[in-house]
Design a protein around this motif. Structure first.
Motif, PDB file in Angstrom:
ATOM      1  N   THR A 280      -2.039   1.645   5.105  1.00  0.00           N
ATOM      2  CA  THR A 280      -1.365   3.143   5.394  1.00  0.00           C
ATOM      3  C   THR A 280      -1.517   4.172   4.553  1.00  0.00           C
ATOM      4  O   THR A 280      -1.183   5.507   5.036  1.00  0.00           O
ATOM      5  CB  THR A 280      -0.271   3.146   6.289  1.00  0.00           C
ATOM      6  OG1 THR A 280       0.845   2.885   5.652  1.00  0.00           O
ATOM      7  CG2 THR A 280      -0.936   1.605   7.330  1.00  0.00           C
ATOM      8  N   ALA A 281      -1.775   4.101   3.536  1.00  0.00           N
ATOM      9  CA  ALA A 281      -1.285   5.130   2.551  1.00  0.00           C
ATOM     10  C   ALA A 281      -2.172   6.075   2.908  1.00  0.00           C
ATOM     11  O   ALA A 281      -3.359   5.870   3.028  1.00  0.00           O
ATOM     12  CB  ALA A 281      -0.518   4.452   1.090  1.00  0.00           C
ATOM     13  N   SER A 282      -2.197   7.520   2.458  1.00  0.00           N
ATOM     14  CA  SER A 282      -3.196   8.602   2.098  1.00  0.00           C
ATOM     15  C   SER A 282      -3.915   8.081   1.111  1.00  0.00           C
ATOM     16  O   SER A 282      -3.536   7.514   0.156  1.00  0.00           O
ATOM     17  CB  SER A 282      -1.762   9.454   1.869  1.00  0.00           C
ATOM     18  OG  SER A 282      -1.822   9.684   0.841  1.00  0.00           O
TER      19      SER A 282
ATOM     20  N   GLN B 223       4.640   3.595   3.914  1.00  0.00           N
ATOM     21  CA  GLN B 223       3.329   3.670   3.456  1.00  0.00           C
ATOM     22  C   GLN B 223       3.348   3.206   2.212  1.00  0.00           C
ATOM     23  O   GLN B 223       1.971   2.407   0.972  1.00  0.00           O
ATOM     24  CB  GLN B 223       2.599   5.205   2.554  1.00  0.00           C
ATOM     25  CG  GLN B 223       1.910   6.320   3.990  1.00  0.00           C
ATOM     26  CD  GLN B 223       1.656   7.454   3.635  1.00  0.00           C
ATOM     27  OE1 GLN B 223       1.862   7.471   2.275  1.00  0.00           O
ATOM     28  NE2 GLN B 223       1.986   8.647   4.353  1.00  0.00           N
TER      29      GLN B 223
ATOM     30  N   ALA C 205       3.379   9.276  -3.178  1.00  0.00           N
ATOM     31  CA  ALA C 205       3.267   8.574  -1.333  1.00  0.00           C
ATOM     32  C   ALA C 205       3.775  10.819  -1.287  1.00  0.00           C
ATOM     33  O   ALA C 205       3.071  10.863  -0.745  1.00  0.00           O
ATOM     34  CB  ALA C 205       4.094   8.002  -0.523  1.00  0.00           C
TER      35      ALA C 205
END
Length: 445
Positions: A123-125, A296, A418
């Protein structure tokens, strides 16, 4: 340059059970289903015959998979456990150190897709994932190159020095000589296709395909850790005495004009400054409690740890003296003091004197200190010590360790990166914040 393949050591057991989920080839013979290989008199016993080495190759490299049963993850960490894991690519079995070693042979970009999914939440950017793709690729290819140089030149990368007064050692991936990297936190966390890779992870890998960090024409040894604690550590305080210009002292913060805020970073090698830094909570990218951001970077088992920017650990005299004896194999007697001897640029101790009623010894570097003072690993070696309930004989009844950060603090700080991603920084700006003066180059298409 063509895309290389990487040999990843996954499993180290007297017996390995695995399932070939598709049709694999071994010496031209097709085979599938559950298999068992056993260490037997220095060889591999499989189907009633002994072998020096086995190589199970997929017919279709991009899709065929195998499953290894009872793989240990989080070795020596507090989340250690076993799980079944699936992998693309080939499976090699070798004999090593009186056991069998299961090795996954896989293309670098496929390996990276798993590493990013294993090291971080999917789900990290996108910008954070792209940055991590570049550093994971850089670190891997730098280690493969280093291993090749060691083999060709027989270079001595001694990681151990000992005298009557000091025991200094460090731990690096030179421990591995029969494969490139292992699959655990010792190298890079790699769990095959066990954890599904999302489209955004695949997008990050594809967008940075072949890209690496370089410095002075060489691929950067792009280290990373969970949380630097607000300041970067330098390589030489954790591993061999090499000073890399791109792994330099810097605060994990940027001013409004986008420049690194080094003006407010004290000299944390000085004890008085380190003490003040650790006991306070300075502004930094990685100083966050934002659950959305933390989710994330931290997988489910990493989220079992909630305090990482600043933390405390307490031991009674009995607990600490027993722990140190068990972890080090040295009987110091009762622990009288833990004295800081030398700190790096993030306030992490790389030399600590343990004063006991029977023995006094200075230990280092940072991971040796962390291993000695914890049943698994202390979050970091950036800590200060308070002693309480001191007896008339000068024996403390309780020790309180107040610390900063999680991991060695060298290179990219995952939590800080993050936060940068959430604040709109692009992946190249994130990379050049943590790897000072480095370049981003493309090695292969």
């Amino acid at each position: 340059m063509k895309e290389p393949k990487v040999h990843v050591g996954i499993l180290f057991e007297p017996q390995i059970e695995f399932v070939l989920l598709n049709t694999y080839l071994i010496d031209g013979t097709e085979i599938s289903g559950k298999q068992v290989v056993t260490y037997d008199e220095g060889k591999i016993l499989w189907n009633g015959r002994r072998y020096e080495e086995l190589l199970f190759e997929p017919r279709h490299e991009q899709t065929d998979a195998f499953e290894l049963l009872d793989v240990t993850i989080g070795i020596n960490f507090h989340w250690e456990r076993k799980e079944d894991q699936r992998f693309l690519g080939a499976l090699k079995i070798i004999v090593e150190n009186g056991k069998l070693t299961g090795i996954n042979v896989i293309r670098v970009e496929d390996y990276l897709t798993s590493v990013i999914s294993s090291e971080m939440s999917a789900t990290a950017s996108l910008e954070l994932l792209k940055a991590h793709a570049v550093i994971s690729r850089s670190w891997l290819l730098a280690q493969i190159q280093k291993n090749k140089e060691i083999t060709e030149t027989h270079a001595d990368y001694s990681a151990f020095t000992q005298t009557e007064e000091e025991l200094i050692r460090w731990y690096d991936r030179e421990d591995h000589t029969r494969f490139d990297v292992c699959a655990d936190d010792h190298c890079q966390r790699y769990q095959g296709i066990t954890r599904a890779s999302t489209d955004i992870v695949k997008q990050a890998i594809a967008a940075t395909r072949g890209q690496v960090l370089t410095s002075d024409g060489k691929i950067c040894d792009a280290r990373f850790s969970k949380c630097c604690g607000g300041a970067f550590e330098e390589f030489q305080y954790c591993w061999e005495d090499i000073k890399y210009p791109y792994l330099a002292k810097q605060r994990d913060y940027r001013t409004e004009n986008g420049k690194a805020d080094n003006g407010t970073l004290p000299d944390l090698t000085r004890e008085v400054e380190a003490d003040r830094w650790i006991r306070t909570s300075p502004k930094a990218f990685c100083n966050t409690t934002d659950k959305k951001i933390l989710s994330q970077v931290l997988n489910n088992y990493d989220q079992e740890t909630t305090d990482f920017y600043r933390w405390k650990v307490e031991y009674t005299q009995d607990e600490l003296s027993k722990l140190i004896k068990e972890r080090s194999g040295i009987d110091y007697g009762q622990i009288i003091d833990l004295i800081p001897v030398a700190r790096g640029t993030s306030a992490r101790l790389w030399k600590l004197k343990i004063v006991g009623s029977q023995r006094t010894l200075t230990i280092g570097k940072e991971l040796e200190i962390r291993r000695t003072l914890s049943p698994s690993h202390l979050y970091s070696s950036a800590f200060v010590v308070d002693k309480e309930d001191i007896s008339p004989e000068g024996i403390p009844g309780r020790f309180i360790l107040t610390g900063a950060g999680w991991g060695h603090g060298v290179g990219l700080c995952q939590i800080g990166a993050a936060v940068m991603g959430e604040q709109g920084y692009k992946y190249d700006a994130i990379l050049l914040h943590y790897y000072i003066g480095a370049n981003i180059d493309k090695l292969y298409e």
